[in-house]
Design an enzyme around this catalytic site. Sequence first.
Site, PDB file in Angstrom:
ATOM      1  N   THR A 121      -9.379   7.337  16.133  1.00 62.92           N
ATOM      2  CA  THR A 121      -9.802   7.167  14.529  1.00 62.92           C
ATOM      3  C   THR A 121     -11.374   7.824  14.104  1.00 62.92           C
ATOM      4  O   THR A 121     -12.688   6.813  14.157  1.00 62.92           O
ATOM      5  CB  THR A 121      -9.965   5.684  14.148  1.00 62.92           C
ATOM      6  N   ASN A 123     -15.434   9.056  13.254  1.00 64.10           N
ATOM      7  CA  ASN A 123     -16.199   9.502  12.322  1.00 64.10           C
ATOM      8  C   ASN A 123     -16.253  10.522  12.433  1.00 64.10           C
ATOM      9  O   ASN A 123     -15.868  11.564  13.383  1.00 64.10           O
ATOM     10  CB  ASN A 123     -17.136   8.336  11.553  1.00 64.10           C
ATOM     11  N   GLN A 124     -16.940  11.618  11.761  1.00 62.99           N
ATOM     12  CA  GLN A 124     -17.304  12.534  11.671  1.00 62.99           C
ATOM     13  C   GLN A 124     -17.878  13.314  13.225  1.00 62.99           C
ATOM     14  O   GLN A 124     -18.721  14.061  13.716  1.00 62.99           O
ATOM     15  CB  GLN A 124     -18.659  13.788  10.214  1.00 62.99           C
ATOM     16  N   PHE A 125     -19.383  12.274  12.343  1.00 59.94           N
ATOM     17  CA  PHE A 125     -20.252  12.135  14.174  1.00 59.94           C
ATOM     18  C   PHE A 125     -19.611  11.914  14.974  1.00 59.94           C
ATOM     19  O   PHE A 125     -20.188  12.801  15.900  1.00 59.94           O
ATOM     20  CB  PHE A 125     -21.546  11.162  13.982  1.00 59.94           C
ATOM     21  N   VAL A 199     -19.086   3.890  -2.194  1.00 58.84           N
ATOM     22  CA  VAL A 199     -19.999   1.969  -1.794  1.00 58.84           C
ATOM     23  C   VAL A 199     -21.230   2.103  -1.512  1.00 58.84           C
ATOM     24  O   VAL A 199     -21.489   2.102  -0.254  1.00 58.84           O
ATOM     25  CB  VAL A 199     -19.165   1.389  -1.796  1.00 58.84           C
ATOM     26  N   ALA A 201     -23.638   0.538   0.684  1.00 59.55           N
ATOM     27  CA  ALA A 201     -24.611  -0.469   0.972  1.00 59.55           C
ATOM     28  C   ALA A 201     -23.793  -0.093   1.917  1.00 59.55           C
ATOM     29  O   ALA A 201     -23.307   0.940   2.368  1.00 59.55           O
ATOM     30  CB  ALA A 201     -23.560  -1.799   0.574  1.00 59.55           C
ATOM     31  N   GLY A 207     -15.177  -0.032  10.138  1.00 64.79           N
ATOM     32  CA  GLY A 207     -14.124   1.495  11.016  1.00 64.79           C
ATOM     33  C   GLY A 207     -13.290   0.352  11.841  1.00 64.79           C
ATOM     34  O   GLY A 207     -12.355   1.061  12.347  1.00 64.79           O
ATOM     35  N   ASP A 208     -13.559  -1.559  12.624  1.00 61.06           N
ATOM     36  CA  ASP A 208     -12.368  -1.666  12.890  1.00 61.06           C
ATOM     37  C   ASP A 208     -11.472  -2.386  11.389  1.00 61.06           C
ATOM     38  O   ASP A 208      -9.834  -2.498  12.133  1.00 61.06           O
ATOM     39  CB  ASP A 208     -13.532  -3.513  13.121  1.00 61.06           C
TER      40      ASP A 208
END
Length: 285
Positions: A121, A123-125, A199, A201, A207-208
């Site tokens: 899982t 993220n894009q980076f 959102v 903020a 992620g967890d």
Amino acid sequence: LQVLGFEVDTVNSVQFSNHTGYAHWKGQVLNSDELHELYEGLKLNKVNRYDYVLTGYTRDTSFLAMVVDIVQELKQQNSNLVYVCDPVMGDKWNGEGSMYVPKDLLPVYRDKVVPVADIITPNQFEAELLTGRKIYTEKDALEVMDMLHAMGPETVVITSSDLQASLGNDYLIALGSHRKTKADGTRITQRIRMESPKVDAVFVGTGDLFAAMLLAWTHKHPNNLKVACEKTVSAMQHVLQRTIKSAKVQAGEGNKPNSAQLELRMVQSKKDIENPEIIVKATVL
């Protein structure tokens, strides 16, 4: 995971006073020897038969390498074990990516961890770091997910990206890909895209939460990535909306909520985690 009915044995990779989104934190980082000692204890009691292993934030390369050894041993115990890896390395802020763990973790994730993982899982980076390839378009993202499949995992979910959403700039795109080899050797790939409201903020721990819920919902819907992701992302939305609402009340009108006020409202969201109302739908690509 416990709320969703899983028996969990937790091993801390770090023992910190608080998460690192605060200005200060104190505590210890576990090394491979300490992890190995804990695992030995489980082994001596013959309770080392697991259905799943889930890993997230880690700061130590030897610890990460030890995780790989343990996963391989557990897979010998149970060939159906599923290893879910959230390769926590960094993120993008205002379009610029940076790592928030030591840089020498990248080759360990890329060369050792991802090849033994079943579900990842990033993220894009993180997906870009693992493949050495930048993502500018949805086509790039699908090709990066294929590259990640080729490294080992059957399921790849890019949890967030800065791709342009069809619903507009206030939406965040997540992409998922599940590759299955049928009995006759042919491969089928199911791909989905999801757009969820942004959102405004900075939350820590999303992620967890995402990885844990994806583990649970793919367990309950093993051949339906669309439903598993809809439940995961919808539950995330419920938790984040409740958190931001509560944080704004605590901060008071016109004030920006601080780290303590933005702690995810997990306990208050128990019902949404157990049975999320689907508010984000996935598109099959």
